[in-house]
Design an enzyme around this catalytic site. Sequence first.
Site, PDB file in Angstrom:
ATOM      1  N   LYS A 170       1.055  -1.489  -0.270  1.00  0.00           N
ATOM      2  CA  LYS A 170      -0.191   0.269  -0.266  1.00  0.00           C
ATOM      3  C   LYS A 170       1.067   1.050  -0.477  1.00  0.00           C
ATOM      4  CE  LYS A 170      -3.508   2.586   0.359  1.00  0.00           C
ATOM      5  NZ  LYS A 170      -4.340   2.766   1.271  1.00  0.00           N
ATOM      6  N   LYS A 239       0.003  12.251   4.974  1.00  0.00           N
ATOM      7  CA  LYS A 239       0.825  11.333   5.936  1.00  0.00           C
ATOM      8  C   LYS A 239       1.394   9.728   5.300  1.00  0.00           C
ATOM      9  CE  LYS A 239      -2.297   8.536   7.245  1.00  0.00           C
ATOM     10  NZ  LYS A 239      -3.266   7.040   7.037  1.00  0.00           N
TER      11      LYS A 239
END
Length: 384
Positions: A170, A239
């Site tokens: 991911k 983030k």
Amino acid sequence: MKLAFVGLGNMGLPMARNLVKAGYEVYGLNRSRGKEEAFAAAGGKIGRTLQELAEQVDVIMTCLPMPADVERVYLGSGGIIPSGRRGLILIDFSTVYPELNRKIAAAAQEAGMDFLDAPVSGGTVGAEQGTLSVMVGGAQPVFERVRPIFEAVGSNIYHVGEVGSGTVVKLLNQLMVGIHTEAASEAMNLADRMGLSKEVVHEILSKSFAQSRIYDRHYTLFVKQEQFAPGFALNLLHKDMSLVQQMAEETGMPLPIGAITERLLRHANLAGYGDKDMSGMYAYLREQGTELAKRKYYAVLLPMKDEEKSRTYRAQHLAFLEEQRNLGRLFANGKFTDGWGGLVIYIARNEDEVRTWVEQDPYIVEGARGYEIHEWDLVKGHVY
């Protein structure tokens, strides 16, 4: 099988609704009551605490925005693992960092539970349509037991390997999403400056090697409509890029373009674009991109004044610098190996702005270090 879904946000709510549509009994839990009520209107069940869910359901899933949220919900006082029963299966759809996955998995194993990291890709459209890509790390037998759950929320289901491996994939995805977002935003802005129609440029590039799903998403759903309400917020992409940088640093792998992209996203976040969709990077470059040219670098020397105080307040000093980094103010920091002190390089509009920040540093507040501020000219060379 009784399920619980914690985190009914832009991604979590449609995922939980799809589980209800698939015939599961699903309990939803969210910080805001409105999201829970929306889930109840779709046939979900609400009204249970996290502790009650951990004691009563068979599988708990989480989809939370930040690593700190994930750690608190799983490991904090009253969290899932301290409160849950043996045999509970835990699935985290959040994007965090692999080490946190492994930390949670170890605690779960000790408590007689199983844990899978299962971050997803496909955005809010994929979440609504149940066509997400799901990247799963953890024990194969556990994965097979809950495969039908994954198939209810996604159409591309992958068992990658051990715990944490789903998150690694991911983060690689997010590295490319971040770079593509910046590339598409720059290209569209340059097209504007050259007087070209973005519609025509998109049609041509979509049939050329420059075509990408990110460019198509950003232009058709956001830029063309001149609206940037978040499907996936820019601050969350920042983030994720920060987590990519952390993973790369731990493995000693330099990411030159990735590092620049992370820094640009940080600047956009600082400029107030964090709560817009990640395609808002286009608007940032268009409306406030010139601000980057106005910002300067400032080197702050921190000569040693009191070694004992420096040791005492080191943790607070580093936490302060991390906060500045997250705000997009910090370019670099480090210490001199001869014990002289340290160096911090800030990005700011003027020296007064830097001085305001420096005088909040615990090292300065507590008298551990002195400071000198010097404007610093970053010389940009070429890498061959």
